[in-house]
Enzyme design. Structure first.
Site, PDB file in Angstrom:
ATOM      1  CB  CYS A   1      14.266 -17.013   2.115  1.00 14.30           C
ATOM      2  SG  CYS A   1      13.712 -18.247   3.303  1.00 14.30           S
TER       3      CYS A   1
ATOM      4  CG  ASN B   1      22.946   4.223  -2.270  1.00 16.20           C
ATOM      5  OD1 ASN B   1      22.974   4.504  -1.452  1.00 16.20           O
ATOM      6  ND2 ASN B   1      23.704   4.623  -3.267  1.00 16.20           N
ATOM      7  CB  VAL B   2      17.925  -0.285  -1.356  1.00 18.44           C
ATOM      8  CG1 VAL B   2      18.383  -0.523   0.094  1.00 18.44           C
ATOM      9  CG2 VAL B   2      17.108   1.037  -1.470  1.00 18.44           C
ATOM     10  CG  ASP B   3      19.884   3.493  -5.868  1.00 12.28           C
ATOM     11  OD1 ASP B   3      20.955   2.646  -6.174  1.00 12.28           O
ATOM     12  OD2 ASP B   3      20.313   4.561  -5.523  1.00 12.28           O
TER      13      ASP B   3
ATOM     14  CB  CYS C   1      13.524 -23.497   2.037  1.00 10.02           C
ATOM     15  SG  CYS C   1      13.401 -22.080   3.109  1.00 10.02           S
TER      16      CYS C   1
ATOM     17  NE  ARG D   1      -2.584  -0.318   3.755  1.00  7.53           N
ATOM     18  CZ  ARG D   1      -2.796  -1.159   4.230  1.00  7.53           C
ATOM     19  NH1 ARG D   1      -3.391  -2.390   4.001  1.00  7.53           N
ATOM     20  NH2 ARG D   1      -2.165  -1.207   5.636  1.00  7.53           N
TER      21      ARG D   1
ATOM     22  CG  HIS E   1      21.717  -0.908   4.482  1.00  5.17           C
ATOM     23  ND1 HIS E   1      21.887   0.451   4.733  1.00  5.17           N
ATOM     24  CD2 HIS E   1      22.469  -1.371   5.476  1.00  5.17           C
ATOM     25  CE1 HIS E   1      22.651   0.832   5.554  1.00  5.17           C
ATOM     26  NE2 HIS E   1      22.994  -0.489   6.287  1.00  5.17           N
TER      27      HIS E   1
ATOM     28  CG  ASN F   1      29.694  13.206   1.942  1.00  8.27           C
ATOM     29  OD1 ASN F   1      29.065  12.376   1.233  1.00  8.27           O
ATOM     30  ND2 ASN F   1      29.322  13.948   2.898  1.00  8.27           N
TER      31      ASN F   1
ATOM     32  CB  THR G   1      28.128   7.495   3.072  1.00  6.98           C
ATOM     33  OG1 THR G   1      27.383   7.226   4.347  1.00  6.98           O
ATOM     34  CG2 THR G   1      29.473   7.196   3.142  1.00  6.98           C
TER      35      THR G   1
HETATM   36  P1  NAD Z   1      22.762  10.088   4.146  1.00  8.21           P
HETATM   37  O1  NAD Z   1      21.429  10.579   3.461  1.00  8.21           O
HETATM   38  O2  NAD Z   1      22.825   9.718   5.595  1.00  8.21           O
HETATM   39  O3  NAD Z   1      23.995  10.791   3.736  1.00  8.21           O
HETATM   40  C1  NAD Z   1      24.225  11.179   2.391  1.00  8.21           C
HETATM   41  C2  NAD Z   1      25.388  12.039   2.477  1.00  8.21           C
HETATM   42  O4  NAD Z   1      25.918  12.299   0.912  1.00  8.21           O
HETATM   43  C3  NAD Z   1      25.528  13.309   2.908  1.00  8.21           C
HETATM   44  O5  NAD Z   1      26.257  13.555   3.897  1.00  8.21           O
HETATM   45  C4  NAD Z   1      25.030  14.209   1.907  1.00  8.21           C
HETATM   46  O6  NAD Z   1      25.540  15.716   2.168  1.00  8.21           O
HETATM   47  C5  NAD Z   1      25.920  13.640   0.834  1.00  8.21           C
HETATM   48  N1  NAD Z   1      25.784  14.093  -0.478  1.00  8.21           N
HETATM   49  C6  NAD Z   1      24.476  14.212  -1.138  1.00  8.21           C
HETATM   50  N2  NAD Z   1      24.474  14.248  -2.409  1.00  8.21           N
HETATM   51  C7  NAD Z   1      25.718  14.388  -2.844  1.00  8.21           C
HETATM   52  C8  NAD Z   1      26.545  14.475  -4.061  1.00  8.21           C
HETATM   53  N3  NAD Z   1      25.819  14.629  -4.943  1.00  8.21           N
HETATM   54  N4  NAD Z   1      27.796  13.999  -3.947  1.00  8.21           N
HETATM   55  C9  NAD Z   1      28.570  13.804  -2.786  1.00  8.21           C
HETATM   56  N5  NAD Z   1      27.817  13.725  -1.547  1.00  8.21           N
HETATM   57  C10 NAD Z   1      26.589  13.936  -1.587  1.00  8.21           C
HETATM   58  O7  NAD Z   1      22.916   8.627   3.595  1.00  8.21           O
HETATM   59  P2  NAD Z   1      23.786   7.373   3.801  1.00  8.21           P
HETATM   60  O8  NAD Z   1      24.901   7.573   4.449  1.00  8.21           O
HETATM   61  O9  NAD Z   1      23.927   6.437   2.421  1.00  8.21           O
HETATM   62  O10 NAD Z   1      22.656   6.596   4.782  1.00  8.21           O
HETATM   63  C11 NAD Z   1      21.244   6.667   4.469  1.00  8.21           C
HETATM   64  C12 NAD Z   1      20.765   5.302   4.644  1.00  8.21           C
HETATM   65  O11 NAD Z   1      19.415   5.334   3.971  1.00  8.21           O
HETATM   66  C13 NAD Z   1      21.476   4.225   3.902  1.00  8.21           C
HETATM   67  O12 NAD Z   1      21.839   3.244   4.616  1.00  8.21           O
HETATM   68  C14 NAD Z   1      20.645   3.615   2.707  1.00  8.21           C
HETATM   69  O13 NAD Z   1      20.398   2.197   2.895  1.00  8.21           O
HETATM   70  C15 NAD Z   1      19.308   4.295   2.876  1.00  8.21           C
HETATM   71  N6  NAD Z   1      18.937   5.207   1.763  1.00  8.21           N
HETATM   72  C16 NAD Z   1      19.188   4.347   0.306  1.00  8.21           C
HETATM   73  C17 NAD Z   1      19.160   5.414  -0.808  1.00  8.21           C
HETATM   74  C18 NAD Z   1      19.250   4.908  -2.168  1.00  8.21           C
HETATM   75  O14 NAD Z   1      19.283   3.410  -2.277  1.00  8.21           O
HETATM   76  N7  NAD Z   1      19.552   5.716  -3.166  1.00  8.21           N
HETATM   77  C19 NAD Z   1      18.412   6.637  -0.720  1.00  8.21           C
HETATM   78  C20 NAD Z   1      18.167   7.286   0.673  1.00  8.21           C
HETATM   79  C21 NAD Z   1      18.618   6.458   1.510  1.00  8.21           C
END
Ligand code: NAD
Length: 280
Positions: free
Chosen positions: A133, A108-110, A162, A72, A125, A244, A200
């Site tokens: 599973c 990232n999960v994307d 399973c 949903r 993640h 970053n 990150t």
């Molecule tokens: P976060 O959101 O905590 O931090 C992202 C960092 O990247 C920040 O410090 C930000 O300033 C910096 N940033 C943003 N855009 C940038 C760019 N273009 N170039 C360089 N730096 C940039 O993200 P995190 O540390 O990955 O933790 C978030 C959690 O959430 C992760 O564990 C992840 O699993 C999940 N998540 C995943 C996605 C995805 O799959 N794309 C998106 C959002 C959150």
């Protein structure tokens, strides 16, 4: 910044076993919001973060309801099917192709590193596009099961062959990192002599422990004093570079050797260009 880009390229060229870590920041230039940046999902909607903390408990308690809610709920990250990798993802894939990068460990999960062509990828993640599973750990593509049909027939939760209950592969807050992924990531972090940490905030644990683990490893390095004496000292084995938009706890605590502050979509391709120049 240009000097640091050249320095990173030289460090990469010298490395024997370089790996990259990535986070939501590398995907913002593909149009996917991060969580904690200025326009992040949690920054704008702290209530969504509170709800996210409840997902894993819900799965353990009542997997049928967990799946009904999941089907949903709108995706917090937008329509991931349509998003495309940006120059940052492509640069990491190119470094791997050139033999300069051994693996990418992403939070990232994307699915964008895979779309960009990275082969040795650890999705710390999990993946938005897979189910896992809860009993045997098998992953399957979410396109292999018609979840909406199961929902209509009242047959949720989906089951593995399973007999175990399938969960979305994405690791929720409070959920342990799958054992195989945790082990492989630790091995890579311990083995590498260069770690490139891209986009990150480095505040989500246990992922954020990986740079600390890499920093712990030391090797013997021989230096020669002014008087010509050969001295053997233990020195850090791994060069740790952050790319970053802003400093992180790794920068502040001196875990990274240096930060290249700016966008991964601009800095990573520039590093690749420099590595090519060094090699030719
Ligand atoms: P976060 O959101 O905590 O931090 C992202 C960092 O990247 C920040 O410090 C930000 O300033 C910096 N940033 C943003 N855009 C940038 C760019 N273009 N170039 C360089 N730096 C940039 O993200 P995190 O540390 O990955 O933790 C978030 C959690 O959430 C992760 O564990 C992840 O699993 C999940 N998540 C995943 C996605 C995805 O799959 N794309 C998106 C959002 C959150």
């Amino acid at each position: 910044m240009e000097d640091l880009i050249k320095k990173a390229a030289q460090d990469l060229a010298n490395a024997q076993y370089a790996i990259a870590l990535s986070g939501a920041g590398i995907s913002t230039e593909s149009g996917i919001p991060d969580f904690r940046g200025p326009s992040g999902v949690w920054t704008k909607d702290p209530e969504a973060e509170r709800r996210a903390y409840q997902s894993y408990g819900k799965f353990l308690e009542n997997p049928k309801e967990y799946w009904e809610e999941r089907l949903r709920a709108p995706s917090l990250l937008g329509d991931l099917e349509k998003t495309q990798p940006n120059p940052g993802h492509l640069a990491l894939a190119e470094l791997e192709k050139m033999g300069k990068l051994k693996s990418v460990i992403t939070q990232n999960v994307d699915g964008l590193h895979e779309k960009a062509g990275t082969k040795n990828l650890i999705e710390y993640h999990g993946s938005y596009f897979k189910l896992r599973c809860s009993k045997c750990g098998l992953r399957i593509g979410s396109d292999e099961i018609d979840l909406q049909e199961l929902n209509r027939k009242g047959e949720l939760p989906p089951l593995c062959r399973c007999g175990g209950v399938l969960k979305w592969d994405v690791v929720h807050f409070r959920e342990p990192i799958p054992e195989d992924v945790a082990r492989r990531s630790q091995e890579e972090a311990w083995k590498c002599d260069l770690m490139l940490i891209c986009g990150t905030s480095a505040v989500v644990y246990p992922f954020a422990q990986l740079p600390f683990l890499a920093r712990k490893r030391t090797i013997e390095k021989q230096t020669t004093t002014e008087s010509g004496l050969h001295v053997v000292k233990r020195a850090p084995a791994t060069t740790i570079i952050e790319i970053n938009a802003e400093p992180t706890p790794l920068t502040q605590e001196g875990i990274s050797d240096y930060l290249i502050q700016g966008k991964t979509g601009r800095i990573l391709p520039a590093i690749v260009e420099q590595v090519k120049r060094i090699r030719t």
